[in-house]
Structure formats: structure tokens, C-alpha cells
Motif scaffolding. Structure first.
Motif, PDB file in Angstrom:
ATOM      1  N   ASP A 166       0.825  -1.200   0.000  1.00 39.70           N
ATOM      2  CA  ASP A 166       0.000   0.000   0.000  1.00 39.70           C
ATOM      3  C   ASP A 166       0.866   1.260   0.000  1.00 39.70           C
ATOM      4  O   ASP A 166       1.772   1.413   0.817  1.00 39.70           O
ATOM      5  N   GLN A 218      -5.699   0.484  -4.493  1.00 39.94           N
ATOM      6  CA  GLN A 218      -6.279  -0.301  -3.423  1.00 39.94           C
ATOM      7  C   GLN A 218      -6.710   0.597  -2.267  1.00 39.94           C
ATOM      8  O   GLN A 218      -6.267   1.743  -2.159  1.00 39.94           O
ATOM      9  N   GLU A 219      -7.550   0.094  -1.405  1.00 42.76           N
ATOM     10  CA  GLU A 219      -7.995   0.863  -0.247  1.00 42.76           C
ATOM     11  C   GLU A 219      -6.804   1.173   0.652  1.00 42.76           C
ATOM     12  O   GLU A 219      -5.969   0.314   0.941  1.00 42.76           O
ATOM     13  N   ALA A 220      -6.723   2.434   1.081  1.00 42.57           N
ATOM     14  CA  ALA A 220      -5.573   2.875   1.867  1.00 42.57           C
ATOM     15  C   ALA A 220      -5.559   2.255   3.256  1.00 42.57           C
ATOM     16  O   ALA A 220      -6.598   2.140   3.910  1.00 42.57           O
ATOM     17  N   LYS A 221      -4.364   1.869   3.692  1.00 44.56           N
ATOM     18  CA  LYS A 221      -4.155   1.384   5.067  1.00 44.56           C
ATOM     19  C   LYS A 221      -3.453   2.510   5.820  1.00 44.56           C
ATOM     20  O   LYS A 221      -2.241   2.499   6.007  1.00 44.56           O
ATOM     21  N   SER A 222      -4.226   3.484   6.238  1.00 42.44           N
ATOM     22  CA  SER A 222      -3.661   4.682   6.834  1.00 42.44           C
ATOM     23  C   SER A 222      -3.409   4.513   8.328  1.00 42.44           C
ATOM     24  O   SER A 222      -4.004   3.661   8.993  1.00 42.44           O
ATOM     25  N   SER A 223      -2.488   5.318   8.839  1.00 42.89           N
ATOM     26  CA  SER A 223      -2.191   5.375  10.266  1.00 42.89           C
ATOM     27  C   SER A 223      -1.730   6.788  10.578  1.00 42.89           C
ATOM     28  O   SER A 223      -1.561   7.615   9.670  1.00 42.89           O
ATOM     29  N   ARG A 238      -0.957   6.536   3.631  1.00 37.50           N
ATOM     30  CA  ARG A 238      -0.866   5.152   3.184  1.00 37.50           C
ATOM     31  C   ARG A 238       0.303   4.500   3.905  1.00 37.50           C
ATOM     32  O   ARG A 238       1.141   5.176   4.495  1.00 37.50           O
ATOM     33  N   ALA A 239       0.358   3.180   3.850  1.00 36.67           N
ATOM     34  CA  ALA A 239       1.324   2.454   4.671  1.00 36.67           C
ATOM     35  C   ALA A 239       2.768   2.729   4.287  1.00 36.67           C
ATOM     36  O   ALA A 239       3.670   2.663   5.126  1.00 36.67           O
ATOM     37  N   GLU A 270       5.548   0.477   6.106  1.00 32.48           N
ATOM     38  CA  GLU A 270       4.563  -0.430   6.700  1.00 32.48           C
ATOM     39  C   GLU A 270       3.770   0.256   7.813  1.00 32.48           C
ATOM     40  O   GLU A 270       3.534  -0.318   8.882  1.00 32.48           O
ATOM     41  N   GLY A 271       3.387   1.502   7.562  1.00 28.85           N
ATOM     42  CA  GLY A 271       2.522   2.218   8.492  1.00 28.85           C
ATOM     43  C   GLY A 271       3.238   2.930   9.616  1.00 28.85           C
ATOM     44  O   GLY A 271       2.598   3.598  10.428  1.00 28.85           O
TER      45      GLY A 271
END
Length: 236
Positions: free
Chosen positions: A58, A87-92, A97-98, A118-119
Motif C-alpha cells: 500500500d 487499493q484501499e488505503a491502510k492509513s495510520s 498510506r502504509a 509499513e505504516g
């Protein structure tokens, strides 16, 4: 079970079979790595004409420049063209995005940014005088970016009030000076240095030399009008 529901179930099964490698329509060649026509971070590994679907981590997108290489990179380095879907964002926190480089969460920290892995955000600082450029994902001069939230008015100054000028300074050869120098108003031996054009520092010529503002360097006193007698009566 209605006919509509049965049809939908068969459609989903058929689609999943295609994604899991049963559909060769995504293989322009029997072997290689090929982009999805719509999604920039999705690609296919083709072996014997059978496609296996893959996703970049991501925040990264697929580099389709060489079908013999499997490579994902930051969007600033890849031209996705019409492949705009992601792709759907894996945010933190700190990471939209990661993976990738992103603007700092502090709106006043123009010279800082996050490298997300990786976030996990790692704070980085640009060299003096530069700010983070969102589009290029790198540090750049303010004049070379489209950021409107950063201003050159937020400059450092020395205790005597000296600040680096806003305009670019050209040397005797007509080229931009990356670290321009300026004369001291009261002392022929001293001068100012603007690191990267923005960070002011003090400088001083070695004994026997004075600053020549026309040459942007230290020189013999007789070559600098008004400083010819600077060292007379002084111990070098």
C-alpha cells in the motif's frame, strides 16, 4: 433461491477464478510482469500464459517499464497514465498510506516530512533552505514547488539583523550561487554566507585579505575600493 441470486453467485465465482490465475486475458505475453489496465498498484505475474494477481505494498505502484522485472515504487517515480485506481488505503497516524513519503502533520514544519514504512512514520528533515515537495516526494526550493502554505518570510536572522535576500544571486559567470555571500557593512574582513540561499551565517577572510563583493570572495585589499588601508596599523 431466486434466479437473480444464483446468477450473482456464479458471477462472483467466475470472477474469483479469473483473479486466482485461471484467466489468461491479462497476459499480453506468456511470461512476464504486466500492469492491470485500470489499477496502478495491481499487476499480474504471467507464467505459461496463466495470470496470478499481485498487489504492490500500500502506497507504492507498479512499474510497467520492463515486463521482465517485478518492481513497485513511489507514485512520484511512476507514470500511471490512465491506471488511476488504487487499493484501499491502510492509513495510520502520520501515514495516509502504509508506505511512501508524505507531508508532515505539523502545517508549519515545511522542511520536514515522513517516510512511512509499513505504516510507521519516520520523521526526516530537508537540508537548510529547502522544503518538502508533495508532488515530487523530495526536498526542493520553495520557488520550485507548488506549495502555497509555506512562505519565505519565515527566515532565520542573525542577532545583528542580517537576513538572506529573497531573490536569487548570480555569480560573475551568470550562474546562480547556491551559497551566496554578502559584505559586512562595517568590517572589510567580515562577510555573511547564506547557506542554500536562506540560512545566514558569519564568515571572515584570512589575515591580510578582505571581502570583495564584486567577486564574491576574499581578495587583496588593494583590489577592493574603500578597504585598501584596512590592515594598516593592524596586526594580521
Amino acid at each position: 433461491m431466486s434466479v437473480e441470486v444464483i446468477s450473482m453467485v456464479f458471477f462472483i465465482i467466475f470472477s474469483l477464478n479469473g483473479i486466482n490465475g485461471q484467466n489468461s486475458n491479462n497476459c499480453p505475453d506468456r511470461t512476464g510482469y504486466f500492469p492491470d489496465p485500470f489499477q496502478c498498484d495491481l499487476y499480474y505475474i504471467c507464467s505459461k500464459g496463466i495470470a496470478e494477481v499481485k498487489l504492490c505494498p500500500d502506497g507504492l505502484v507498479f512499474d510497467d517499464s520492463d515486463p521482465n522485472k517485478e518492481r513497485c515504487d513511489i507514485p512520484a517515480n511512476i507514470d500511471c497514465g490512465d491506471r488511476t485506481a488504487l487499493q484501499e488505503a491502510k492509513s495510520s497516524k502520520g501515514c495516509p498510506r502504509a508506505n511512501g513519503y508524505y507531508r508532515h502533520t505539523d502545517p508549519l514544519a515545511c522542511n520536514k516530512f515522513f517516510n512511512c514504512v509499513e505504516g510507521t512514520p519516520v520523521e526526516l528533515t530537508c537540508p537548510p533552505g529547502l522544503i518538502y515537495d508533495d508532488i515530487a516526494s523530495t526536498c526542493a526550493w520553495l520557488s520550485d514547488t507548488n506549495r502555497k502554505d509555506c512562505s519565505k518570510s519565515k527566515k532565520d536572522s542573525l542577532d545583528d539583523g542580517f537576513t538572506c535576500p529573497d531573490e536569487e544571486i548570480q555569480g560573475p559567470d551568470g550562474r546562480k550561487l547556491p551559497h551566496p555571500t554578502f559584505p559586512h557593512p562595517d568590517d572589510c574582513q567580515k562577510f555573511y554566507i547564506c547557506r542554500n540561499g536562506l540560512m545566514p551565517q558569519r564568515g571572515s577572510c584570512s589575515g591580510g585579505k578582505v571581502y570583495n563583493e564584486e567577486r564574491y570572495t576574499c581578495d587583496e585589499p588593494e583590489n577592493v575600493p574603500g578597504c585598501e588601508n584596512y590592515y594598516k596599523g593592524k596586526k594580521n
